[in-house]
Design a protein around this motif. Structure first.
Motif, PDB file in Angstrom:
ATOM      1  N   UNK A 211       0.831  -1.209   0.000  1.00 23.25           N
ATOM      2  CA  UNK A 211       0.000   0.000   0.000  1.00 23.25           C
ATOM      3  C   UNK A 211       0.860   1.253   0.000  1.00 23.25           C
ATOM      4  N   UNK A 212       1.917   1.272   0.789  1.00 26.04           N
ATOM      5  CA  UNK A 212       2.804   2.442   0.833  1.00 26.04           C
ATOM      6  C   UNK A 212       3.436   2.729  -0.522  1.00 26.04           C
ATOM      7  N   UNK A 213       3.930   1.670  -1.182  1.00 29.38           N
ATOM      8  CA  UNK A 213       4.547   1.859  -2.499  1.00 29.38           C
ATOM      9  C   UNK A 213       3.547   2.414  -3.503  1.00 29.38           C
ATOM     10  N   UNK A 214       2.363   1.823  -3.538  1.00 31.29           N
ATOM     11  CA  UNK A 214       1.341   2.284  -4.481  1.00 31.29           C
ATOM     12  C   UNK A 214       0.909   3.708  -4.173  1.00 31.29           C
ATOM     13  N   UNK A 215       0.720   4.008  -2.897  1.00 29.41           N
ATOM     14  CA  UNK A 215       0.276   5.348  -2.513  1.00 29.41           C
ATOM     15  C   UNK A 215       1.333   6.390  -2.831  1.00 29.41           C
ATOM     16  N   UNK A 216       2.586   6.062  -2.575  1.00 29.71           N
ATOM     17  CA  UNK A 216       3.675   7.003  -2.856  1.00 29.71           C
ATOM     18  C   UNK A 216       3.753   7.289  -4.361  1.00 29.71           C
TER      19      UNK A 216
ATOM     20  N   UNK B 117      -3.521   2.751 -12.612  1.00 31.73           N
ATOM     21  CA  UNK B 117      -2.194   2.248 -12.234  1.00 31.73           C
ATOM     22  C   UNK B 117      -2.068   2.106 -10.715  1.00 31.73           C
ATOM     23  N   UNK B 118      -2.686   3.022  -9.982  1.00 33.64           N
ATOM     24  CA  UNK B 118      -2.621   2.954  -8.522  1.00 33.64           C
ATOM     25  C   UNK B 118      -3.376   1.744  -8.003  1.00 33.64           C
ATOM     26  N   UNK B 119      -4.439   1.396  -8.680  1.00 36.28           N
ATOM     27  CA  UNK B 119      -5.220   0.233  -8.274  1.00 36.28           C
ATOM     28  C   UNK B 119      -6.176   0.554  -7.144  1.00 36.28           C
ATOM     29  N   UNK B 120      -7.029  -0.420  -6.881  1.00 36.61           N
ATOM     30  CA  UNK B 120      -8.028  -0.247  -5.822  1.00 36.61           C
ATOM     31  C   UNK B 120      -7.378  -0.163  -4.454  1.00 36.61           C
ATOM     32  N   UNK B 121      -6.139  -0.597  -4.371  1.00 37.59           N
ATOM     33  CA  UNK B 121      -5.439  -0.633  -3.084  1.00 37.59           C
ATOM     34  C   UNK B 121      -5.326   0.756  -2.457  1.00 37.59           C
ATOM     35  N   UNK B 122      -5.178   1.804  -3.291  1.00 36.73           N
ATOM     36  CA  UNK B 122      -4.989   3.150  -2.738  1.00 36.73           C
ATOM     37  C   UNK B 122      -5.872   4.212  -3.371  1.00 36.73           C
ATOM     38  N   UNK B 123      -6.466   3.938  -4.504  1.00 36.16           N
ATOM     39  CA  UNK B 123      -7.212   4.972  -5.218  1.00 36.16           C
ATOM     40  C   UNK B 123      -8.276   5.621  -4.337  1.00 36.16           C
ATOM     41  N   UNK B 124      -8.986   4.813  -3.554  1.00 32.77           N
ATOM     42  CA  UNK B 124     -10.064   5.360  -2.728  1.00 32.77           C
ATOM     43  C   UNK B 124      -9.566   6.104  -1.481  1.00 32.77           C
ATOM     44  N   UNK B 125      -8.255   6.059  -1.228  1.00 32.74           N
ATOM     45  CA  UNK B 125      -7.698   6.743  -0.063  1.00 32.74           C
ATOM     46  C   UNK B 125      -7.419   8.218  -0.325  1.00 32.74           C
ATOM     47  N   UNK B 126      -7.449   8.599  -1.593  1.00 35.60           N
ATOM     48  CA  UNK B 126      -7.125   9.978  -1.958  1.00 35.60           C
ATOM     49  C   UNK B 126      -8.356  10.625  -2.591  1.00 35.60           C
ATOM     50  N   UNK B 127      -8.755  11.765  -2.039  1.00 34.78           N
ATOM     51  CA  UNK B 127      -9.859  12.546  -2.598  1.00 34.78           C
ATOM     52  C   UNK B 127      -9.286  13.444  -3.695  1.00 34.78           C
ATOM     53  N   UNK B 128      -9.774  13.262  -4.919  1.00 38.98           N
ATOM     54  CA  UNK B 128      -9.268  14.020  -6.065  1.00 38.98           C
ATOM     55  C   UNK B 128     -10.413  14.827  -6.656  1.00 38.98           C
ATOM     56  N   UNK B 129     -10.105  16.084  -7.023  1.00 39.24           N
ATOM     57  CA  UNK B 129     -11.109  16.945  -7.639  1.00 39.24           C
ATOM     58  C   UNK B 129     -10.455  17.736  -8.770  1.00 39.24           C
ATOM     59  N   UNK B 130     -11.161  17.813  -9.879  1.00 37.00           N
ATOM     60  CA  UNK B 130     -10.709  18.623 -11.003  1.00 37.00           C
ATOM     61  C   UNK B 130     -11.784  19.684 -11.242  1.00 37.00           C
ATOM     62  N   UNK B 131     -11.402  20.940 -11.116  1.00 36.01           N
ATOM     63  CA  UNK B 131     -12.362  22.028 -11.287  1.00 36.01           C
ATOM     64  C   UNK B 131     -12.715  22.210 -12.763  1.00 36.01           C
TER      65      UNK B 131
END
Length: 171
Positions: free
Chosen positions: A26-31, A60-74
């Motif tokens: 998880x750390x590798x993917x998140x980083x 590329x990040x996968x389900x392992x970390x994608x949901x841990x980061x809130x992303x927004x594009x204005x």
């Protein structure tokens, strides 16, 4: 921990080694994902191109970390992102823990865990065998073919276990 229910047995198992492995993955993917988001934020491009690249980064990040980061594009194509610490905390608490369901009636959870690990090794051996031989999935309908399939799987497991023991013995 054991929980018998309706003719089945539930086993809560926890593995320290697996916890470390999952945490490292998880750390590798998140980083890697976090760095890619930083690169995308610095790039000057249209909103559509940014969204496409963001989709590739999320895949590329996968389900392992994608949901841990809130992303927004204005609307004007500005990327913002932040770490969801509550989700991360929940994921960290679950790492290395498994809930197994079985019809075995054993009283020792360690025995059930060993049986589960043997099953994993058998499946790994068969996947390896099928990969090396270039076999595709085969769906058997006759009992004799099912038994033959299981026999080949068992032989693959025996061979893999023997080779693993020989390698351990030789250092």
């Amino acid at each position: 921990k054991l929980l018998p229910a309706d003719g089945e047995l539930y086993v809560l198992a926890e593995s320290g080694a697996r916890k470390d492995k999952e945490r490292g993955m998880r750390r590798r993917h998140l980083k890697r994902y976090w760095m890619r988001l930083g690169e995308l934020k610095d790039q000057k491009q249209s909103r559509d191109k940014l969204l496409k690249k963001l989709g590739v980064a999320q895949h590329a990040a996968g389900r392992i970390v994608e949901h841990l980061v809130e992303v927004d594009v204005s609307e004007n194509g500005v990327l913002t992102y932040s770490l969801d610490r509550e989700k991360l905390r929940a994921v960290r608490q679950r790492e290395g823990r498994y809930l197994l369901r079985t019809n075995m009636t054993a009283e020792d959870p360690a025995l059930i865990w060993r049986c589960y690990m043997q099953l994993c090794h058998v499946e790994e051996a068969f996947r390896t065998l099928k990969g090396d031989l270039g076999l595709r999935p085969i769906f058997h309908h006759k009992p004799e073919r099912i038994e033959a399939h299981l026999f080949v799987s068992f032989l693959a497991y025996c061979l893999m276990t023997t080779l693993r023991q020989m390698l351990k013995g030789s250092g």
